[in-house]
Scaffold this motif. Structure first.
Motif, PDB file in Angstrom:
ATOM      1  N   MET A   1     -19.429  37.687  49.989  1.00  0.00           N
ATOM      2  CA  MET A   1     -20.450  37.074  49.306  1.00  0.00           C
ATOM      3  C   MET A   1     -20.648  35.721  49.930  1.00  0.00           C
ATOM      4  O   MET A   1     -19.675  34.781  49.996  1.00  0.00           O
ATOM      5  N   ILE A   2     -21.924  35.423  50.115  1.00  0.00           N
ATOM      6  CA  ILE A   2     -22.482  33.936  50.647  1.00  0.00           C
ATOM      7  C   ILE A   2     -23.082  33.296  49.287  1.00  0.00           C
ATOM      8  O   ILE A   2     -24.023  33.868  49.069  1.00  0.00           O
ATOM      9  N   VAL A   3     -22.644  32.118  48.990  1.00  0.00           N
ATOM     10  CA  VAL A   3     -23.335  31.325  47.775  1.00  0.00           C
ATOM     11  C   VAL A   3     -23.549  29.975  48.625  1.00  0.00           C
ATOM     12  O   VAL A   3     -22.808  29.220  49.058  1.00  0.00           O
ATOM     13  N   TRP A   4     -24.741  29.805  48.677  1.00  0.00           N
ATOM     14  CA  TRP A   4     -25.518  28.512  49.729  1.00  0.00           C
ATOM     15  C   TRP A   4     -26.300  27.921  48.814  1.00  0.00           C
ATOM     16  O   TRP A   4     -27.356  28.266  48.035  1.00  0.00           O
ATOM     17  N   GLY A   5     -26.401  26.657  49.029  1.00  0.00           N
ATOM     18  CA  GLY A   5     -27.296  25.730  48.287  1.00  0.00           C
ATOM     19  C   GLY A   5     -28.603  25.367  49.118  1.00  0.00           C
ATOM     20  O   GLY A   5     -28.257  24.954  50.546  1.00  0.00           O
TER      21      GLY A   5
ATOM     22  N   ALA B   1     -19.658  31.042  39.130  1.00  0.00           N
ATOM     23  CA  ALA B   1     -18.239  31.353  38.917  1.00  0.00           C
ATOM     24  C   ALA B   1     -18.439  32.851  38.395  1.00  0.00           C
ATOM     25  O   ALA B   1     -17.818  33.705  38.813  1.00  0.00           O
ATOM     26  N   PRO B   2     -19.283  33.059  37.073  1.00  0.00           N
ATOM     27  CA  PRO B   2     -19.461  34.468  36.906  1.00  0.00           C
ATOM     28  C   PRO B   2     -20.305  35.382  37.933  1.00  0.00           C
ATOM     29  O   PRO B   2     -19.969  36.445  38.266  1.00  0.00           O
ATOM     30  N   MET B   3     -21.002  34.797  38.785  1.00  0.00           N
ATOM     31  CA  MET B   3     -21.549  35.643  40.128  1.00  0.00           C
ATOM     32  C   MET B   3     -20.375  35.964  40.964  1.00  0.00           C
ATOM     33  O   MET B   3     -20.286  37.072  41.338  1.00  0.00           O
ATOM     34  N   ILE B   4     -19.596  35.469  41.411  1.00  0.00           N
ATOM     35  CA  ILE B   4     -18.606  35.431  42.330  1.00  0.00           C
ATOM     36  C   ILE B   4     -17.443  36.564  41.500  1.00  0.00           C
ATOM     37  O   ILE B   4     -16.982  37.586  41.938  1.00  0.00           O
ATOM     38  N   HIS B   5     -17.238  36.259  40.051  1.00  0.00           N
ATOM     39  CA  HIS B   5     -16.253  37.064  39.374  1.00  0.00           C
ATOM     40  C   HIS B   5     -17.048  38.724  39.340  1.00  0.00           C
ATOM     41  O   HIS B   5     -16.428  39.607  39.561  1.00  0.00           O
ATOM     42  N   ASP B   6     -18.501  38.768  39.226  1.00  0.00           N
ATOM     43  CA  ASP B   6     -18.991  39.981  39.107  1.00  0.00           C
ATOM     44  C   ASP B   6     -19.125  40.693  40.282  1.00  0.00           C
ATOM     45  O   ASP B   6     -18.611  41.866  40.830  1.00  0.00           O
ATOM     46  N   PHE B   7     -19.104  39.735  41.473  1.00  0.00           N
ATOM     47  CA  PHE B   7     -18.972  40.355  43.010  1.00  0.00           C
ATOM     48  C   PHE B   7     -17.572  40.971  42.995  1.00  0.00           C
ATOM     49  O   PHE B   7     -17.283  42.012  43.733  1.00  0.00           O
ATOM     50  N   LEU B   8     -16.544  40.202  42.779  1.00  0.00           N
ATOM     51  CA  LEU B   8     -15.377  40.563  43.065  1.00  0.00           C
ATOM     52  C   LEU B   8     -14.817  42.011  42.307  1.00  0.00           C
ATOM     53  O   LEU B   8     -14.189  42.865  42.824  1.00  0.00           O
ATOM     54  N   ASP B   9     -15.394  41.895  41.045  1.00  0.00           N
ATOM     55  CA  ASP B   9     -15.382  43.179  40.154  1.00  0.00           C
ATOM     56  C   ASP B   9     -15.785  44.390  40.990  1.00  0.00           C
ATOM     57  O   ASP B   9     -15.107  45.464  41.014  1.00  0.00           O
ATOM     58  N   ARG B  10     -16.850  44.285  41.480  1.00  0.00           N
ATOM     59  CA  ARG B  10     -17.872  45.257  42.155  1.00  0.00           C
ATOM     60  C   ARG B  10     -17.086  45.867  43.421  1.00  0.00           C
ATOM     61  O   ARG B  10     -16.987  47.099  43.715  1.00  0.00           O
TER      62      ARG B  10
ATOM     63  N   GLY C   1     -12.430  45.186  42.455  1.00  0.00           N
ATOM     64  CA  GLY C   1     -12.001  45.765  41.339  1.00  0.00           C
ATOM     65  C   GLY C   1     -10.740  44.635  40.495  1.00  0.00           C
ATOM     66  O   GLY C   1     -10.603  43.908  41.435  1.00  0.00           O
ATOM     67  N   ASP C   2     -10.974  44.535  39.284  1.00  0.00           N
ATOM     68  CA  ASP C   2     -10.397  43.453  38.662  1.00  0.00           C
ATOM     69  C   ASP C   2      -8.879  44.062  38.339  1.00  0.00           C
ATOM     70  O   ASP C   2      -7.813  43.470  37.731  1.00  0.00           O
ATOM     71  N   GLY C   3      -8.593  45.431  38.640  1.00  0.00           N
ATOM     72  CA  GLY C   3      -6.986  45.983  38.314  1.00  0.00           C
ATOM     73  C   GLY C   3      -6.826  45.810  36.811  1.00  0.00           C
ATOM     74  O   GLY C   3      -5.836  45.736  36.290  1.00  0.00           O
ATOM     75  N   GLY C   4      -7.891  45.654  35.759  1.00  0.00           N
ATOM     76  CA  GLY C   4      -7.651  45.488  34.445  1.00  0.00           C
ATOM     77  C   GLY C   4      -7.230  43.989  34.175  1.00  0.00           C
ATOM     78  O   GLY C   4      -6.877  43.868  32.805  1.00  0.00           O
ATOM     79  N   ALA C   5      -7.142  43.249  34.983  1.00  0.00           N
ATOM     80  CA  ALA C   5      -6.689  41.601  34.399  1.00  0.00           C
ATOM     81  C   ALA C   5      -8.184  40.922  34.093  1.00  0.00           C
ATOM     82  O   ALA C   5      -9.065  40.874  34.834  1.00  0.00           O
ATOM     83  N   ARG C   6      -7.487  40.317  33.061  1.00  0.00           N
ATOM     84  CA  ARG C   6      -8.879  39.643  32.391  1.00  0.00           C
ATOM     85  C   ARG C   6      -8.132  38.627  31.444  1.00  0.00           C
ATOM     86  O   ARG C   6      -7.497  38.895  30.649  1.00  0.00           O
TER      87      ARG C   6
END
Length: 63
Positions: free
Chosen positions: A1-5, A46-55, A58-63
């Motif tokens: 994922m690239i997040v750029w200003g 932060a939520p954008m990166i979290h969503d990307f990593l989940d997709r 996978g988060d392995g159930g960690a939250r």
């Protein structure tokens, strides 16, 4: 994922597009911010990166 200003004066937006061409399966988000977008827009990024990593990983159930 690239997040750029898009207003990044240190690494201009064109660099994000160069990275995207080199990484064909990449997901890119250009934000209306500057070089310090993680600090400036943490509540957005932060939520954008979290969503990307989940997709993609996978988060392995960690939250």
């Amino acid at each position: 994922m690239i997040v750029w200003g898009k207003n990044d004066e240190i690494f201009p937006e064109a660099g994000a597009h160069t990275c995207m061409r080199a990484l064909p399966k990449v997901e890119m988000r250009i934000l209306d911010t500057g070089h310090f977008d993680p600090e400036d827009r943490f509540s957005v990024i932060a939520p954008m990166i979290h969503d990307f990593l989940d997709r993609e990983v996978g988060d392995g159930g960690a939250r």
